[in-house]
Structures are given as C-alpha cells and as structure tokens.
Scaffold this motif. Sequence first.
Motif, PDB file in Angstrom:
ATOM      1  N   ILE B   2       0.859  -1.189   0.000  1.00  7.89           N
ATOM      2  CA  ILE B   2       0.000   0.000   0.000  1.00  7.89           C
ATOM      3  C   ILE B   2       0.895   1.238   0.000  1.00  7.89           C
ATOM      4  N   CYS B  20      -8.878  -3.999   6.211  1.00  3.55           N
ATOM      5  CA  CYS B  20      -7.511  -4.495   6.002  1.00  3.55           C
ATOM      6  C   CYS B  20      -7.223  -5.636   6.976  1.00  3.55           C
ATOM      7  N   THR B  22      -4.526  -7.058   7.873  1.00  2.00           N
ATOM      8  CA  THR B  22      -3.316  -7.010   8.680  1.00  2.00           C
ATOM      9  C   THR B  22      -3.182  -5.701   9.458  1.00  2.00           C
ATOM     10  N   VAL B  24      -3.154  -2.405   8.810  1.00  2.51           N
ATOM     11  CA  VAL B  24      -2.124  -1.478   8.340  1.00  2.51           C
ATOM     12  C   VAL B  24      -2.492  -0.018   8.616  1.00  2.51           C
ATOM     13  N   PHE B  25      -3.800   0.281   8.573  1.00  2.83           N
ATOM     14  CA  PHE B  25      -4.234   1.680   8.666  1.00  2.83           C
ATOM     15  C   PHE B  25      -4.581   2.083  10.091  1.00  2.83           C
ATOM     16  N   GLN B  42       0.404  -7.023   3.276  1.00  2.00           N
ATOM     17  CA  GLN B  42       0.685  -8.287   2.573  1.00  2.00           C
ATOM     18  C   GLN B  42       0.351  -8.188   1.076  1.00  2.00           C
ATOM     19  N   THR B  43       0.162  -6.968   0.579  1.00  3.01           N
ATOM     20  CA  THR B  43      -0.056  -6.762  -0.861  1.00  3.01           C
ATOM     21  C   THR B  43      -1.183  -7.651  -1.382  1.00  3.01           C
ATOM     22  N   CYS B  44      -2.308  -7.636  -0.658  1.00  2.00           N
ATOM     23  CA  CYS B  44      -3.426  -8.507  -1.040  1.00  2.00           C
ATOM     24  C   CYS B  44      -4.486  -7.753  -1.837  1.00  2.00           C
ATOM     25  N   PHE B  45      -4.390  -6.436  -1.894  1.00  2.00           N
ATOM     26  CA  PHE B  45      -5.298  -5.593  -2.688  1.00  2.00           C
ATOM     27  C   PHE B  45      -6.734  -5.544  -2.143  1.00  2.00           C
ATOM     28  N   MET B  46      -6.983  -6.122  -0.957  1.00  2.00           N
ATOM     29  CA  MET B  46      -8.352  -6.155  -0.446  1.00  2.00           C
ATOM     30  C   MET B  46      -8.866  -4.757  -0.106  1.00  2.00           C
TER      31      MET B  46
HETATM   32  S1  SF4 Z   1      -3.010  -4.516   0.359  1.00  2.00           S
HETATM   33 FE1  SF4 Z   1      -3.991  -5.831   1.881  1.00  2.00          FE
HETATM   34  S2  SF4 Z   1      -2.600  -5.797   3.619  1.00  2.00           S
HETATM   35 FE2  SF4 Z   1      -2.001  -4.088   2.301  1.00  2.00          FE
HETATM   36  S3  SF4 Z   1      -3.116  -2.334   3.128  1.00  2.00           S
HETATM   37 FE3  SF4 Z   1      -4.397  -3.191   1.513  1.00  2.00          FE
HETATM   38  S4  SF4 Z   1      -5.760  -4.632   2.575  1.00  2.00           S
HETATM   39 FE4  SF4 Z   1      -4.082  -4.145   3.965  1.00  2.00          FE
END
Ligand code: SF4
Lengths: 541, 108
Positions: B2, B20, B22, B24-25, B42-46
């Motif tokens: 992100i 998110c 994990t 992160v925010f 974790q670069t999951c794009f969710m």
């Molecule tokens: S890509 Fe996944 S882990 Fe990274 S900020 Fe977005 S939701 Fe969170």
Amino acid sequence: MGTASSPSSQSASSESVLDCDVLVLGGGPAGTWAAFEAAAAGARVVLADKGFCGTSGATAPSGTSVWYVPPDAGRRHAAIVSREALGGHLADRSWSARVLDTTCQTLHLLGERGYPFPLDEAGAPIHVSLQGPEYMRLMRKLAKGAGVSIRDHSPALELLVDEAGAVAGARGIRRQLGDLWRVHAGAVVIATGGCAFLSRALGCTALTGDGHLMAAEVGADFSGMEFSNAYAIAADFASVTKTLFFKWATFTDEDGAVIPGAASNGGRSVIARHLGNGRVFARLDLADDAMRASMRTAQPNFFLPFDRMGIDPFSQRFPITLHLEGTVRGTGGLRIVDETCATRVPGLYAAGDAATRELICGGFTGGGSHNAAWAISSGRWAGRAAADFGRRVPSGGARRGAGTVGLRDAGARPFDPAAAARRVMGEVHPYERNYFRTEGRLTDALGRLDGQWAALSASAASDRNDVLRAREAAAMTAVARWMYRSALARTESRGMHRRMDHAGADPAQRHYLTSGGLDEVVVARRAAPALPADMASGVAA
Amino acid sequence: MIEIISAARCTGCNICVTACPTNVFAPVPGGAPRIARPDDCQTCFMCELYCPEDALYVAPTALAPQGLTEGDMPATTLLGSYRAAIGWTPATAANRAVDTMHRVLKGD
Ligand code: SF4
Ligand SMILES: Cc1cc2nc3c(=O)[nH]c(=O)nc-3n(C[C@H](O)[C@H](O)[C@H](O)COP(=O)(O)OP(=O)(O)OC[C@H]3O[C@@H](n4cnc5c(N)ncnc54)[C@H](O)[C@@H]3O)c2cc1C
Ligand code: SF4
C-alpha cells in the motif's frame, strides 16, 4: 448452556467476557462454515478473527479451485483414485468420499444463497471454482445471518481449560482497541489456517500457526507435519502465487537459455536449484490467445502486479521466485480422532488448514482444490459436533489460561519477537534446508530451533503491544520443530516430503507420523489405512 | 505494498481501517486514515476492493515500496481497476458471474 440465541456478555475488570456455546477461532472458509453450521444447529456462537472475517486468510484475496465432482459413483471413484499416487498412498477413500459429498452439497447451497457461479452453455452453474473476495464476503454475511457474533481484529492468544482439562474458551486481544477479550465456551473450533512462516505468499501474513500452538498447549497433537514444504511460483516482485498459470510458461536463465526440465509441475525442484545459483525467468508464451483471455477473467488479481509494473507476462520475460506456503498448501496439521473432527482434547475441534489434510490427499495437495473442499467439509462437521458438545456443557466453573511462552513470566530475559521470527524464517524458508532435506541439515536446524524454544520459554511475559507478535514467533518456532522432527523421522521421499539422502518411497514407511510436545518434541508412527485391493499390486506402496 | 491514500478522493469513512486484514491503517479524526504500519502490508489488494471511492493504490511490489506519493498518483485507469475487474462497481456488476477458471483448469 442456555437456549438464548445470542451470546451473553458481562464485564470483568479490564477484560470483556462473553459466554457462548461454541467459540470459533479464525474466520476463513473453515471458520465461517463451522460457525454457520453451529449456529444453524441452535448454538450461541462467537467467531474471533485476527484480521477481518471476509478479507483475512489464504482464500479471501485469491481464487480457489474446489474439488467438486457431481454425485456420480464412477466419476467420484475415479477422482479419488487419480490422486492417490501423488499423495504417496496415504489418503483414506472413505474420508475422500465424505468430503466430495459434503463439498458438492455445500456448493449447491452456496448457489442458492446467492453465490454467482458462472453458467455453462446450457445455463447450468459451473461449480469448480470460487472467487475469494466474493466467496468470503458472502460467508461473512451467511454467518452473521445465522446469528454468529463476529469479532474482527481480535486474535486469540491462548485457550482456557476447565478443572478436568477440557477446553472451555479462549482469551485474546482486541488489537485496534488495545484491550483484552475473554470468551467462555462449551467447545472451541480451531480454524486459524496453516503456517506459512511470514513468507510473502498471498494472504498468508496472518497464518503463523497460532492455533497449532494454542492446541498443543492443551495437549493436542499433529499428523503429517513433514508434508509442510509447499513452495509456489510467483513473479519475484509480487505476492500473487498461482503455480497453475505457470503450466504455460517457458523458464529461462539469465542469458535467455531455456532451463531443461523446469516446469510448474514435476519440474519445480529444477527451478529451486537454479534459484540457488542465479535468477530464473518465466514468460507465459505457451498460452494461446483464447487461454490468455480465460486466464485474465479466471484470476484478475494475478495480472494486477504485471499491469502495474507495465509488464506483459505473455510476451515479456520476468524474474520469478518460489514463496514458501508451508502447511497452507502442505497437508500436515492438528490430528483429528474421529469423523466429527475432534482433536484428542475434549471440547477442542479442528478444521481447514489448521487440521491435517492427509485423510483426503495424503502427502501432497497438488494444484489445490482439495484444501478448499476440506475447509468446507471439516468446517461443517466440526461446527456441528462442537454445537452438540458445547450446548451440553454446564456454564460456570473455574477456568485457567493454558498459554505458555510469551504469556507467563518465566525469567528475566526480554523476548524480542521480530528477532525470533526472523530466526525461524531463516531455518524454514531456504530451499536447501526445507525443499531439499537431509539428515544433517535437519538436525542442525533443529538444534538451533530447540535452542530458540528453550530461550523463549525462559523469557519474560510480553507486554500488550508485543504479545501478539511474541505468540506468533513462538508458534512458528513450535511448528518448525514439529515439521523438522517429523521430516527427520521419515527416512524416505513421499508426497511433497523430499529427502536428498533417501530418494524414493520406502514401502515399509507407508504410515502416518504423529508429532507433538512443546519442551520435548515426540514423533510416533500410526498405521495408514490398508491399501485398497485395486492398488495393492504394482504399487510401490 | 500500500502506498497511496488520495486525500482528494478519500471521504474518511474508515472502511479500509476495518477491512484491512493485517491492520495497516490507523484512523485519523476528521481526515483520511494514515498508513500506520506499511511493513505489515501483505499486498493482497483487499483494501482497494472495499474502498467505495477508489482512493487507495496498492503498488505491485510486495517486498519494498516504490516510493510513491499522491503526486505520483497513477493513471485513473489503474485506480479501482481491480474493483472493476471483479465486478464490485455498479457499472461492472456483470463481471461477478464471469469466472473462466473452469477453462483454465481444463485447458491444455
Ligand atoms: S493490500 Fe492488503 S494488507 Fe495491504 S493495506 Fe491493503 S488490505 Fe491491507
Ligand atoms: C495463493 C493461494 C492460492 C490457493 N489456491 C487454492 C486453490 O486453488 N484450491 C484450493 O483448494 N486451495 C487453495 N489454496 C489453499 C486454501 O486457500 C486454503 O486451504 C484455505 O484458505 C483454508 O481455509 P482456512 O479457513 O482453514 O484458513 P484461512 O483461509 O487461511 O483462514 C484462517 C483465518 O484464521 C485467522 N487467524 C489466524 N490466527 C488467528 C488467531 N490467533 N486468532 C484468531 N484468528 C486467527 C486468520 O486471520 C484467517 O482469517 C490456496 C492458498 C494460497 C495461499
Ligand atoms: S475506504 Fe477509501 S474512502 Fe474510506 S477511509 Fe479508506 S481510503 Fe478513505
């Protein structure tokens, strides 16, 4: 416990306390199915997830193919038999049949509840895959609709046991609020996923083996932990692993020369060896135009990193790597003792990747599918059984936390979670230790891992800011020890477990390995089911 | 990882803070959330999928950031591209039922 449909709560000092029949730890497919099923059976259910139920875990950000075979005896038999050799003849046909049956029924149910399956030319739904974001958003909704109380960003830290040693709840932290939670439950389902050792594999960051450690602390044991070295192919800059798509790849070295024998299936070890000496490149140039289009709409997230890097993976070479997926796409996990997915500890059930999947795929999961089917099936069975068990347990009574390392003061030494995690990663990520196993390298690694466990066991309790990381590091250390101790005991190559000093399968070792223990790790053999008559001849067992 | 929350697009709804996996925010009162723990991404794009404003951009690199800031905001075609691809925008809802994995699984 009572018949109220929602969990009752009260406050005790700084911890919020909830009372329910079934507590599910983990909100991936296994956990949400367990919670849904338990609630449907009339239990009061709480589901606690480390992240957000709906986006967390290995399925949510991905696309999963599912082991779906319509109810046709011939096709099902063929599907079961076709995978037996790959798994080293450790799968159990009766379990495979049960899983196929439950998975098929469940996918039909998902369709009825609104999952948008694609349709074939005749307008009939095609059930062989699920899109992670869509699937897990729906699972959250179904669980909530069934009355499950979902607690996000609430990782569990330890299990609670009653005076008789039965599991009676759990305790954890609300990481966005910084306080603690405590749930008293008649039964607990561990659905915390596998352990991928903080590799960068897609969706695996939360999967550090926490449930494995918590279960071991109350006396549960494991099976198949030697089948824990799954590595998946990804572009070296990206997180998205999708080994299946590399079936259409040409693999080349730094100079552009094709690497002989390199392949996504059956040639991954060649790739691992080359990565030990230099870079490996791939280009998906074997896919024709129609397949390229299908790949894009089958898994849009695979293409995100490429599109954003400005790379066309079909016409341009890109460097690749192998991400460790550990037990996530391995098959080892908590040993279950009967068809309800009970562990050997009363009140404790296991589902999904946290449990062993040897019963349906032996020592190899191949291109997936089985794991998704197992998560669904084991989740539903565990949820149902936990509801039956949990509702009969009288509430009240004394409970104590069963957690060890990181939670209780055992010495003055401070616990540095980041350093501990890095050391485990250094033992399990490298191909030369985990992919290409030998007695010498396993023994060396175990010496260091045992030393780390002893040091962590003699450390001070972690404070609230560090306790989750400390428990994760402790869990990874414990899982690595069960893995390598099992790998040392299996002096042959079978399924994904590969011993450089013992090539090939040894017919005398067609058995399961049970492992467990914290300070002292023990490994023991268990008989595998008898070889079916149609397999008994001609098979190198 | 992100890298960008567009202050121009973000409404401060904090959906990403919750979604998110994990954590992160971190919410910021009256403003766009902060990328408080980028190393946990974790670069999951969710988060991109759950942001109703397409205000987030996850860079493709999983091991290290690309060092982007809002000034480097990528072409608008990339903002929300994943959400559109899976059919989570009103205009692309038909994509929800497009899943060609069965062809890939069969295909050789
Ligand atoms: S890509 Fe996944 S882990 Fe990274 S900020 Fe977005 S939701 Fe969170
Ligand atoms: C990239 C990738 C692709 C895959 N593709 C396929 C495929 O095509 N077919 C297939 O069959 N399988 C596939 N798999 C495997 C499949 O994703 C898993 O088998 C499946 O997700 C298992 O479900 P689960 O519910 O057991 O675990 P997960 O989905 O991993 O969920 C575990 C949950 O537990 C939570 N958790 C962890 N620790 C704690 C704690 N301490 N307290 C509370 N909660 C906790 C996590 O946050 C997470 O939400 C793939 C895996 C990966 C990584
Ligand atoms: S979800 Fe989007 S709009 Fe809402 S706070 Fe996050 S970035 Fe801003």
